[in-house]
Scaffold this motif. Structure first.
Motif, mmCIF file in Angstrom:
data_model
loop_
_atom_site.group_PDB
_atom_site.id
_atom_site.type_symbol
_atom_site.label_atom_id
_atom_site.label_comp_id
_atom_site.label_asym_id
_atom_site.label_seq_id
_atom_site.Cartn_x
_atom_site.Cartn_y
_atom_site.Cartn_z
ATOM 1 N N ASP A 64 0.835 -1.210 0.000
ATOM 2 C CA ASP A 64 0.000 0.000 0.000
ATOM 3 C C ASP A 64 0.864 1.253 0.000
ATOM 4 O OD1 ASP A 64 -2.357 -1.443 -0.039
ATOM 5 O OD2 ASP A 64 -2.744 -1.227 2.110
ATOM 6 N N ILE A 65 1.895 1.276 0.827
ATOM 7 C CA ILE A 65 2.782 2.437 0.896
ATOM 8 C C ILE A 65 3.496 2.635 -0.428
ATOM 9 C CG2 ILE A 65 4.899 3.334 1.951
ATOM 10 C CD1 ILE A 65 3.915 1.962 4.587
ATOM 11 N N ALA A 66 4.032 1.556 -0.993
ATOM 12 C CA ALA A 66 4.769 1.656 -2.257
ATOM 13 C C ALA A 66 3.877 2.146 -3.397
ATOM 14 C CB ALA A 66 5.376 0.299 -2.615
ATOM 15 N N GLU A 67 2.593 1.805 -3.348
ATOM 16 C CA GLU A 67 1.666 2.195 -4.410
ATOM 17 C C GLU A 67 0.892 3.468 -4.077
ATOM 18 O OE1 GLU A 67 -0.662 -1.251 -5.414
ATOM 19 O OE2 GLU A 67 1.124 -2.378 -6.049
ATOM 20 N N GLY A 68 1.277 4.129 -2.990
ATOM 21 C CA GLY A 68 0.690 5.418 -2.647
ATOM 22 C C GLY A 68 -0.690 5.354 -2.029
ATOM 23 N N ARG A 69 -1.123 4.211 -1.578
ATOM 24 C CA ARG A 69 -2.436 4.090 -0.942
ATOM 25 C C ARG A 69 -2.282 4.382 0.550
ATOM 26 N NH1 ARG A 69 -2.737 -0.618 -4.414
ATOM 27 N NH2 ARG A 69 -2.131 -1.887 -2.627
ATOM 28 N N VAL A 70 -2.111 5.664 0.851
ATOM 29 C CA VAL A 70 -1.912 6.094 2.238
ATOM 30 C C VAL A 70 -2.820 7.289 2.517
ATOM 31 C CG1 VAL A 70 0.469 5.273 2.341
ATOM 32 C CG2 VAL A 70 0.014 7.596 1.602
ATOM 33 N N GLU A 71 -3.081 7.511 3.781
ATOM 34 C CA GLU A 71 -3.860 8.673 4.211
ATOM 35 C C GLU A 71 -3.140 9.328 5.376
ATOM 36 O OE1 GLU A 71 -8.082 8.309 4.689
ATOM 37 O OE2 GLU A 71 -8.095 6.457 3.514
ATOM 38 N N ASP A 72 -3.393 10.594 5.568
ATOM 39 C CA ASP A 72 -2.823 11.324 6.681
ATOM 40 C C ASP A 72 -3.463 10.832 7.971
ATOM 41 O OD1 ASP A 72 -1.317 13.655 7.844
ATOM 42 O OD2 ASP A 72 -3.386 14.191 8.395
ATOM 43 N N ALA A 73 -2.653 10.408 8.936
ATOM 44 C CA ALA A 73 -3.168 9.855 10.185
ATOM 45 C C ALA A 73 -4.023 10.872 10.937
ATOM 46 C CB ALA A 73 -2.023 9.370 11.059
ATOM 47 N N GLY A 74 -3.605 12.123 10.952
ATOM 48 C CA GLY A 74 -4.372 13.160 11.647
ATOM 49 C C GLY A 74 -5.771 13.287 11.076
ATOM 50 N N ALA A 75 -5.884 13.248 9.748
ATOM 51 C CA ALA A 75 -7.194 13.362 9.103
ATOM 52 C C ALA A 75 -8.070 12.153 9.428
ATOM 53 C CB ALA A 75 -7.024 13.501 7.592
ATOM 54 N N VAL A 76 -7.477 10.987 9.461
ATOM 55 C CA VAL A 76 -8.229 9.773 9.794
ATOM 56 C C VAL A 76 -8.758 9.866 11.220
ATOM 57 C CG1 VAL A 76 -8.043 7.277 10.186
ATOM 58 C CG2 VAL A 76 -7.014 8.303 8.149
ATOM 59 N N PHE A 77 -7.918 10.278 12.167
ATOM 60 C CA PHE A 77 -8.370 10.384 13.560
ATOM 61 C C PHE A 77 -9.417 11.485 13.732
ATOM 62 C CE2 PHE A 77 -4.261 8.183 14.494
ATOM 63 C CZ PHE A 77 -4.837 7.032 15.013
ATOM 64 N N ASP A 78 -9.251 12.587 13.016
ATOM 65 C CA ASP A 78 -10.270 13.644 13.069
ATOM 66 C C ASP A 78 -11.611 13.106 12.585
ATOM 67 O OD1 ASP A 78 -8.450 15.471 14.057
ATOM 68 O OD2 ASP A 78 -8.087 16.421 12.094
ATOM 69 N N HIS A 79 -11.598 12.354 11.492
ATOM 70 C CA HIS A 79 -12.827 11.769 10.952
ATOM 71 C C HIS A 79 -13.469 10.820 11.975
ATOM 72 C CE1 HIS A 79 -15.649 9.841 8.245
ATOM 73 N NE2 HIS A 79 -15.130 8.672 8.598
ATOM 74 N N LEU A 80 -12.667 9.993 12.617
ATOM 75 C CA LEU A 80 -13.194 9.054 13.616
ATOM 76 C C LEU A 80 -13.780 9.790 14.815
ATOM 77 C CD1 LEU A 80 -10.474 6.258 13.515
ATOM 78 C CD2 LEU A 80 -12.819 6.120 12.656
ATOM 79 N N ARG A 81 -13.109 10.863 15.250
ATOM 80 C CA ARG A 81 -13.629 11.650 16.376
ATOM 81 C C ARG A 81 -14.995 12.250 16.018
ATOM 82 N NH1 ARG A 81 -8.393 13.635 16.414
ATOM 83 N NH2 ARG A 81 -7.138 12.611 17.974
ATOM 84 N N ASP A 82 -15.082 12.794 14.803
ATOM 85 C CA ASP A 82 -16.345 13.382 14.366
ATOM 86 C C ASP A 82 -17.428 12.305 14.237
ATOM 87 O OD1 ASP A 82 -15.078 15.816 14.242
ATOM 88 O OD2 ASP A 82 -14.812 15.782 12.062
ATOM 89 N N LYS A 83 -17.078 11.176 13.686
ATOM 90 C CA LYS A 83 -18.045 10.108 13.449
ATOM 91 C C LYS A 83 -18.614 9.557 14.757
ATOM 92 C CE LYS A 83 -18.557 5.637 11.159
ATOM 93 N NZ LYS A 83 -17.929 4.639 10.276
ATOM 94 N N TYR A 84 -17.752 9.402 15.744
ATOM 95 C CA TYR A 84 -18.190 8.795 16.998
ATOM 96 C C TYR A 84 -18.370 9.814 18.126
ATOM 97 C CZ TYR A 84 -17.299 4.485 14.553
ATOM 98 O OH TYR A 84 -17.328 3.468 13.631
ATOM 99 N N HIS A 85 -18.305 11.099 17.779
ATOM 100 C CA HIS A 85 -18.556 12.191 18.740
ATOM 101 C C HIS A 85 -17.681 12.060 19.967
ATOM 102 C CE1 HIS A 85 -21.963 13.016 16.170
ATOM 103 N NE2 HIS A 85 -22.396 11.777 16.363
ATOM 104 N N TYR A 86 -16.450 11.666 19.779
ATOM 105 C CA TYR A 86 -15.503 11.504 20.885
ATOM 106 C C TYR A 86 -15.097 12.861 21.416
ATOM 107 C CZ TYR A 86 -11.431 10.056 23.534
ATOM 108 O OH TYR A 86 -10.524 9.840 24.552
ATOM 109 N N GLY A 87 -15.122 13.030 22.722
ATOM 110 C CA GLY A 87 -14.660 14.252 23.349
ATOM 111 C C GLY A 87 -15.681 15.372 23.347
ATOM 112 N N GLN A 88 -16.928 15.053 23.012
ATOM 113 C CA GLN A 88 -17.956 16.098 22.994
ATOM 114 C C GLN A 88 -18.938 15.941 24.106
ATOM 115 O OE1 GLN A 88 -19.728 16.156 19.124
ATOM 116 N NE2 GLN A 88 -17.848 16.739 18.124
#
Length: 88
Positions: A64-88
């Motif tokens: 996945d890394i060699a073929e560029g199938r990666v995402e920014d970890a910060g963006a992934v965690f932000d999405h998860l926080r929003d999805k599951y309303h963590y910390g609200q």
């Protein structure tokens, strides 16, 4: 060093079972001087299977890394926080 036994030793199943459990390694069984079977304890089998699965997942991740199938970890965690309303 691998444990190699002739097939006739399988007559003494208690000894083979004890050997498998004590060493935590597979026992190689020969027939007419050639490799025929491998016997191991369930714990050894499950350990080796888990290791093989881990290496397979690591290989997939490296591909996945060699073929560029990666995402920014910060963006992934932000999405998860929003999805599951963590910390609200």
């Amino acid at each position: 060093m691998p444990e190699i036994r002739p097939i006739r030793d399988l007559r003494n199943t208690t000894e083979i079972s004890k050997l498998c459990h004590e060493t935590g390694e597979p026992v190689y069984i020969t027939k007419n001087g050639y490799g025929d079977m491998v016997i191991m304890s369930m714990d050894t089998y499950e350990r080796d299977l888990a290791i093989a699965q881990l290496y397979r997942k690591l290989a997939e991740a490296e591909t996945d890394i060699a073929e560029g199938r990666v995402e920014d970890a910060g963006a992934v965690f932000d999405h998860l926080r929003d999805k599951y309303h963590y910390g609200q």
